[in-house]
Design a protein around this motif. Structure first.
Motif, short mmCIF file in Angstrom:
data_model
loop_
_atom_site.label_atom_id
_atom_site.label_comp_id
_atom_site.label_asym_id
_atom_site.label_seq_id
_atom_site.Cartn_x
_atom_site.Cartn_y
_atom_site.Cartn_z
N LEU A 11 1.14 2.56 7.56
CA LEU A 11 1.18 2.82 6.11
C LEU A 11 -0.22 3.20 5.65
O LEU A 11 -1.18 2.48 5.90
CB LEU A 11 1.66 1.57 5.37
N MET A 12 -0.33 4.33 4.98
CA MET A 12 -1.61 4.80 4.45
C MET A 12 -1.55 4.74 2.92
O MET A 12 -0.77 5.46 2.30
CB MET A 12 -1.88 6.23 4.92
N VAL A 13 -2.36 3.87 2.33
CA VAL A 13 -2.40 3.68 0.89
C VAL A 13 -3.69 4.28 0.36
O VAL A 13 -4.78 3.95 0.84
CB VAL A 13 -2.33 2.18 0.52
N VAL A 14 -3.58 5.19 -0.63
CA VAL A 14 -4.74 5.89 -1.15
C VAL A 14 -4.81 5.72 -2.67
O VAL A 14 -3.88 6.09 -3.39
CB VAL A 14 -4.70 7.40 -0.79
N HIS A 15 -5.91 5.13 -3.14
CA HIS A 15 -6.22 5.02 -4.57
C HIS A 15 -5.08 4.38 -5.36
O HIS A 15 -4.52 4.99 -6.30
CB HIS A 15 -6.53 6.41 -5.13
N PRO A 16 -4.73 3.13 -5.06
CA PRO A 16 -3.61 2.47 -5.75
C PRO A 16 -4.02 1.91 -7.11
O PRO A 16 -4.00 0.70 -7.35
CB PRO A 16 -3.24 1.35 -4.78
N LYS A 17 -4.37 2.78 -8.05
CA LYS A 17 -4.96 2.31 -9.31
C LYS A 17 -3.92 1.81 -10.32
O LYS A 17 -4.20 0.93 -11.12
CB LYS A 17 -5.83 3.40 -9.94
N ASP A 18 -2.72 2.37 -10.34
CA ASP A 18 -1.70 1.95 -11.29
C ASP A 18 -0.49 1.38 -10.56
O ASP A 18 0.65 1.50 -11.02
CB ASP A 18 -1.27 3.12 -12.17
N ILE A 19 -0.73 0.75 -9.43
CA ILE A 19 0.36 0.32 -8.58
C ILE A 19 1.10 -0.85 -9.22
O ILE A 19 0.51 -1.74 -9.84
CB ILE A 19 -0.19 -0.06 -7.19
N ILE A 20 2.42 -0.85 -9.08
CA ILE A 20 3.25 -1.89 -9.69
C ILE A 20 3.40 -3.06 -8.71
O ILE A 20 3.14 -2.95 -7.51
CB ILE A 20 4.64 -1.33 -10.07
N ASP A 21 3.87 -4.19 -9.24
CA ASP A 21 4.01 -5.39 -8.42
C ASP A 21 4.98 -5.19 -7.27
O ASP A 21 4.79 -5.73 -6.17
CB ASP A 21 4.47 -6.58 -9.28
N GLU A 22 6.06 -4.44 -7.51
CA GLU A 22 7.03 -4.19 -6.43
C GLU A 22 6.39 -3.47 -5.26
O GLU A 22 6.72 -3.73 -4.10
CB GLU A 22 8.23 -3.40 -6.97
N SER A 23 5.46 -2.54 -5.55
CA SER A 23 4.77 -1.83 -4.47
C SER A 23 3.82 -2.77 -3.74
O SER A 23 3.71 -2.72 -2.51
CB SER A 23 4.01 -0.63 -5.04
N ARG A 24 3.12 -3.61 -4.49
CA ARG A 24 2.23 -4.59 -3.85
C ARG A 24 3.02 -5.51 -2.91
O ARG A 24 2.59 -5.83 -1.81
CB ARG A 24 1.50 -5.42 -4.91
#
Length: 628
Positions: A233-246
């Protein structure tokens, strides 16, 4: 007569004993290994052993080595023997799954045609244009191929990793899946930015490079689940990420998934626009995952940007005196000294360009393994992010620069057992007070996690590592830095098994004899001291000659006076004496080295075979006694 007979009988017995020892050694110790090298160069790592013992299908290895053509290159010849010995060790430990064929490639031979067809690299070895080959071809039962085009001696520390990776790839030929969760437009048109209208654009060069090696899936900027078949999994710049994604990232990592995460205190690649409802406020261009990082035992230093004067990139700046080049502290060029030489993600990198990077730190009291992959130099400083945003004059940043004599971590590998960042389970997007049941919820990792965290997203953008050229309407990226290599290396490394990830650089096979080098250095030091003394005497004599000539006056001839002749003669005598001493030093140097060489030859030719023979006899006696 009897004495001669006894002597002859003794020699025959000694010869018979020597032959018997060799026969016993070959018969008894065929599977035994005794590695006496300092760095255990011939002892395979546990990761390699696990991969070899779990091979599911046979793999054929064809080692193309032009031994005759490379006979005039001792370094290549010795390294060829090292590679061949390693391959034979792999075969021995593979339970019959590996088959090795060694081919001595000669000019205009069938073996040379095969090497060319497989794409192996050749090197010229003489003026006649003869070529030599030094590569490896591996094939599996489905005719998949993997090659090492040329074994370079300077890459010897990664030899075991390269061989093991080739074998692992052939035993797992399916293309690895990389899922990308990004708030930056890596795949082209920008549709992910909040408060930003869509703007068409081509995919980033890093995305194009990734698709050549992996099955790349675009998850967008948010996701509520990550498929089980995702390798990395490559995560890039998760600035507005929601709790479900976290939560999805958390559970994916705890269940054994590998991840590489790019965060940034100031992403210059983020072209977010001001909120129309509050146009005076600056748009948010930072990203972090504090909830997850806290559970994993690390943190991104809040509001700080790494600066390094020694690595600062020079930029064009228009000042009071016109255009000039000035070091811009937030933009840094990392070189080989800044990379972890023991980790295969960074061991072969030369240059990376990084912009406005953050700083990673391990949290105190955590038991995770925090391996630094990229670090700044010692003359670094933590800069205020807001100061970098508002102060666009590089000279002002330079004036306020204060080195803190500490290396700052820009990228790190995280490993260890961790607990979930969501102890209450899956978050409910509609009502946080109502718990959502997740039958697959994992509260703690059963195995150490493997995550790489990078405190910069700008290194992915084209302007930091490629120059795009237009070739008849086709965008052709020309790399100017190893940013892309870093990403591909990281993905390949993480996409492998935990056994492959566990491998580290090994020592070098060809290393100098320390005692010989010590003798040589001492003698050379004496040589340099005497040479300098001789030079000093020569300069002093020339000075005296000039003084005597000046006393003769300008209208006198330059014929040497008796005093000058006497001075020159004294110098010649001194010079002769010093040269004699120098020859004595060189003679003693050679004598010491030859004496040490004689001792080493005795150990290698006589003592070591004798010890091996005695071990063989001991093993034979032990086995015979046990059978009895």
């Amino acid at each position: 007569m009897n004495r001669k007979l006894l002597t002859g009988t003794g020699l025959l017995l000694a010869a018979a004993l020597f032959i018997a020892i060799n026969i016993l050694s070959n018969a008894i110790l065929t599977t035994e290994r005794l590695d006496l090298t300092d760095n255990k160069l011939f002892t395979l790592s546990n990761g390699t052993m696990n991969i070899l013992q779990n091979l599911n299908e046979p793999i054929n290895l064809r080692f193309y080595f032009s031994e005759k053509q490379l006979s005039g290159f001792p370094i290549m010849l010795n390294y060829g023997g090292r590679v061949r010995d390693m391959l034979e060790e792999y075969v021995t430990r593979s339970n019959g799954k590996l088959k090795l064929t060694v081919l001595d490639v000669e000019p205009f031979s069938e073996e040379e045609d095969q090497a060319v067809a497989y794409g192996l690299q050749s090197v010229p070895v003489n003026a006649a244009g003869d070529l030599a080959y030094f590569g490896l071809v591996g094939t599996n039962s489905t005719d998949d191929e993997a090659i090492i085009s040329f074994f370079q001696p300077n890459k010897e520390p990664s030899l075991e990793y390269d061989l093991t990776k080739l074998i692992y790839d052939l035993s797992n030929p399916k293309k690895r899946v990389v899922a990308v969760l990004s708030a930056l437009p890596l795949f082209g048109t920008n549709t992910e930015q909040i408060n930003a209208p869509p703007r068409p654009g081509p995919p980033w060069a890093i995305t194009s490079a990734m698709t050549e090696f992996f099955d790349v899936r675009n998850l967008g900027s948010q996701t509520r689940e990550i498929d089980d078949d995702v390798d990395v999994l490559m995560v890039v710049h998760p600035k507005d990420i929601i709790d479900e994604s976290r939560y999805a990232i958390d559970q994916y990592v705890l269940k054994g998934g590998k991840a590489i995460i790019f965060v940034d205190p100031l992403s210059e690649a983020d072209d977010a626009q001001p909120d129309p409802r509050n146009p005076m406020a600056l748009p948010e261009r930072s990203s972090d995952l504090p909830i997850l990082f806290n559970a994993w035992g690390l943190k991104l230093v809040e509001g700080k940007v790494a600066g390094d004067l020694d690595a600062a990139i020079r930029v064009q700046h228009i000042g009071p005196r016109g255009p000039q080049e000035v070091e811009y502290l937030p933009w840094i060029r990392m070189t080989s000294a800044n990379f972890n030489a023991s980790d295969f993600v960074t061991s072969e990198l030369n240059v990376m360009n990084i912009g406005s990077a953050g700083i990673l730190q391990q949290q105190e009291g955590t038991a995770i393994e925090f391996i630094r992959l990229i670090q700044t130099g010692e003359r670094s400083t933590e800069m205020e992010r807001d100061g970098v945003i508002f102060q666009r004059d590089p000279t002002v940043l330079l004036k306020s620069y204060k080195p803190e004599s500490e290396k700052l971590t820009l990228a790190a590998r995280i490993s260890g057992k961790v607990k979930t960042a969501f102890p209450d389970g899956k978050p409910n997007k509609d009502d946080k007070n109502i718990k959502v049941e997740d039958p697959d919820f994992v509260s703690e990792s059963s195995q150490p996690i493997n995550v790489i965290v990078v405190a910069d997203t700008d290194l992915l953008s084209d302007r930091f590592w490629v120059q795009i050229q237009d070739f008849y309407g086709t965008r052709v990226p020309q790399p100017i830095a190893n940013n892309g290599d870093f990403v591909i290396n990281a993905l390949e490394n993480l996409a492998g098994s935990n056994d492959l990830i566990s491998l580290r650089s090994r020592g070098k096979y060809a290393r100098p004899f320390e005692r010989v080098e010590e003798i040589r250095h001492v003698a050379e030091a004496r040589f340099r001291d005497q040479e300098q003394a001789l030079q000093a005497k020569l300069e002093e004599t020339e000075r005296k000659i000039r003084d005597l000539q000046e006393k003769q006056g300008a209208d006198r001839s330059l014929i040497l006076t008796p005093a000058q002749a006497e001075e020159l003669e004294k110098f010649r005598q001194e010079q002769l004496k010093t040269r004699t001493e120098l020859r004595a030093v060189q003679h003693d140097l050679q004598k010491n080295i030859e004496g040490l060489g004689t001792q080493l030859r005795f150990i290698n030719i006589g003592l070591v075979p004798l010890l091996i023979g005695l071990i063989a006899i001991g093993v034979w006696l032990f086995r015979t006694h046990r059978r009895a």
